[in-house]
Write a protein that holds these residues in place. Sequence first.
Motif, short mmCIF file in Angstrom:
data_model
loop_
_atom_site.label_atom_id
_atom_site.label_comp_id
_atom_site.label_asym_id
_atom_site.label_seq_id
_atom_site.Cartn_x
_atom_site.Cartn_y
_atom_site.Cartn_z
N GLY A 1 0.73 -1.28 0.17
CA GLY A 1 0.00 -0.13 0.03
C GLY A 1 0.80 1.30 0.10
N LEU A 2 1.96 1.00 0.93
CA LEU A 2 2.87 2.39 0.90
C LEU A 2 3.30 2.54 -0.43
CD1 LEU A 2 4.74 1.90 4.15
CD2 LEU A 2 2.92 3.77 3.66
N ALA A 3 3.79 1.46 -1.35
CA ALA A 3 4.34 1.45 -2.67
C ALA A 3 3.28 2.22 -3.61
CB ALA A 3 4.58 0.18 -3.11
N ALA A 4 2.21 1.94 -3.42
CA ALA A 4 1.00 2.56 -4.36
C ALA A 4 0.85 3.99 -3.93
CB ALA A 4 -0.40 2.07 -4.10
N LEU A 5 0.85 4.28 -2.93
CA LEU A 5 0.84 5.85 -2.28
C LEU A 5 2.02 6.72 -2.81
CD1 LEU A 5 -0.39 5.36 1.28
CD2 LEU A 5 -1.69 6.71 -0.61
N GLY A 6 3.22 6.07 -3.10
CA GLY A 6 4.62 6.58 -3.50
C GLY A 6 4.31 6.55 -5.03
N VAL A 7 3.65 5.85 -5.86
CA VAL A 7 3.18 6.12 -7.13
C VAL A 7 2.35 7.46 -7.36
CG1 VAL A 7 2.25 4.96 -9.23
CG2 VAL A 7 3.64 3.61 -7.76
N MET A 8 1.49 7.42 -6.53
CA MET A 8 0.63 8.51 -6.43
C MET A 8 1.10 9.85 -6.01
SD MET A 8 -2.83 6.79 -4.55
CE MET A 8 -3.73 8.35 -4.59
N GLU A 9 1.92 9.83 -5.28
CA GLU A 9 2.76 10.98 -4.67
C GLU A 9 3.69 11.45 -5.74
OE1 GLU A 9 4.40 13.96 -2.09
OE2 GLU A 9 2.55 12.48 -1.89
N GLN A 10 4.23 10.91 -6.47
CA GLN A 10 5.30 10.80 -7.65
C GLN A 10 4.46 11.73 -8.66
OE1 GLN A 10 7.65 7.81 -9.24
NE2 GLN A 10 8.36 9.24 -10.81
N HIS A 11 3.39 11.38 -8.98
CA HIS A 11 2.39 11.73 -10.17
C HIS A 11 1.77 13.20 -9.52
CE1 HIS A 11 -0.57 12.04 -13.41
NE2 HIS A 11 -1.46 12.50 -12.45
N LEU A 12 1.44 13.32 -8.39
CA LEU A 12 0.96 14.56 -7.78
C LEU A 12 2.14 15.28 -7.39
CD1 LEU A 12 -2.02 12.89 -5.72
CD2 LEU A 12 -2.32 13.93 -7.76
N GLN A 13 3.04 15.14 -7.49
CA GLN A 13 4.18 16.40 -7.37
C GLN A 13 4.12 17.25 -8.69
OE1 GLN A 13 7.71 14.11 -6.47
NE2 GLN A 13 7.20 13.77 -4.12
N GLN A 14 3.66 16.49 -9.75
CA GLN A 14 3.60 17.23 -10.98
C GLN A 14 2.27 17.91 -11.38
OE1 GLN A 14 6.27 15.74 -14.06
NE2 GLN A 14 6.36 13.74 -12.84
N TYR A 15 1.25 16.88 -11.11
CA TYR A 15 -0.05 17.44 -11.61
C TYR A 15 -1.04 17.54 -10.49
CZ TYR A 15 2.34 15.65 -15.83
OH TYR A 15 3.12 15.35 -16.82
N ASP A 16 -2.20 18.10 -10.71
CA ASP A 16 -3.28 18.25 -9.69
C ASP A 16 -4.28 17.07 -9.67
OD1 ASP A 16 -2.34 20.77 -8.93
OD2 ASP A 16 -3.45 21.77 -10.25
N PHE A 17 -4.60 16.64 -10.66
CA PHE A 17 -5.51 15.45 -10.97
C PHE A 17 -4.62 14.28 -11.40
CE2 PHE A 17 -7.95 19.21 -10.25
CZ PHE A 17 -8.60 18.88 -8.90
N PHE A 18 -5.68 13.11 -11.90
CA PHE A 18 -5.03 12.01 -12.47
C PHE A 18 -5.37 12.01 -13.78
CE2 PHE A 18 -4.47 10.81 -8.09
CZ PHE A 18 -3.22 10.09 -7.89
N THR A 19 -6.27 12.99 -14.49
CA THR A 19 -6.50 12.59 -15.78
C THR A 19 -6.06 14.05 -16.56
OG1 THR A 19 -8.31 11.16 -15.66
CG2 THR A 19 -8.58 12.58 -17.54
N GLY A 20 -5.88 13.86 -18.03
CA GLY A 20 -5.80 15.30 -18.57
C GLY A 20 -4.48 15.85 -18.32
N ALA A 21 -3.33 15.19 -17.65
CA ALA A 21 -2.17 15.62 -17.24
C ALA A 21 -1.36 15.50 -18.78
CB ALA A 21 -1.42 14.74 -16.13
N GLN A 22 -0.81 16.59 -19.03
CA GLN A 22 0.11 16.63 -20.17
C GLN A 22 0.71 17.90 -20.24
OE1 GLN A 22 -2.62 16.51 -23.62
NE2 GLN A 22 -3.80 17.90 -22.79
N GLN A 23 1.67 18.03 -21.11
CA GLN A 23 2.65 19.41 -21.10
C GLN A 23 1.74 20.55 -21.12
OE1 GLN A 23 5.44 19.45 -24.22
NE2 GLN A 23 6.37 21.47 -23.80
N GLY A 24 1.80 21.50 -20.24
CA GLY A 24 0.96 22.70 -19.99
C GLY A 24 -0.29 22.38 -19.47
N SER A 25 -0.47 21.42 -18.81
CA SER A 25 -1.73 21.18 -18.30
C SER A 25 -1.46 20.55 -16.98
CB SER A 25 -2.66 20.42 -19.12
OG SER A 25 -3.99 19.81 -18.39
N ARG A 26 -2.19 20.90 -15.88
CA ARG A 26 -2.18 20.22 -14.63
C ARG A 26 -3.20 19.17 -14.32
NH1 ARG A 26 2.08 21.08 -11.34
NH2 ARG A 26 0.60 20.77 -9.18
#
Length: 206
Positions: free
Chosen positions: A133-158
């Motif tokens: 579970g900690l590993a899964a949270l780590g994957v989420m943390e890494q993504h969310l350090q760059q983006y606000d949400f989990f969809t629509g994340a691309q260059q120039g978009s949060r």
Amino acid sequence: MYRLFEMADSGNCYKIRLLLHQLDIEYDRVPTNILKGESRSADFLRLNPNGKVPLLLLPDGRPLAESNAMLCYLARGSALLPDDAYQQALTLQWLFFEQYSHEPFIATNRFWLHLSGEAQSHASQIAANHLKGLAALGVMEQHLQQYDFFTGAQQGSRGRYSIADIALYAYTHVAHQGGYDLSDFPAVRRWLERVAEQPRHIPIDA
């Protein structure tokens, strides 16, 4: 009208209530206590042979099982499921991640520690689950350090709020009930706040 067979404390059931409320879709709630075997009755098994909640009955009476399948069905045509094929696939990617790498460990530990009263007899599995579970949270943390949400994340978009966030929010926001301390995941905690601020958000105990 939709009918949702559910156990209120279940994060998988909460996903569907939250989406239905945010899309302003009317539905009836049918309490179904899995701890009392109510999802194993003959009537229920005719609707879902897997014997699990949530179960959604469509207005025409057809049954639909599996929470993330329900999210995709209900969100079609809305802003919560992208039209773009690649962004839609990324949304599905996070839904699969939630079911295979997140929910089996965080939700299962929460069930044993918070709901079933069987923590002592599952102590070794809880410990093993905790690391995954900690590993899964780590994957989420890494993504969310760059983006606000989990969809629509691309260059120039949060990114933008979607059913991927609903799926991951359901058990992450109650992860403490499964023995998880989110203090080491500041980006996850900020994301939890953003999700809770979305229009027509409801808590799990609503």
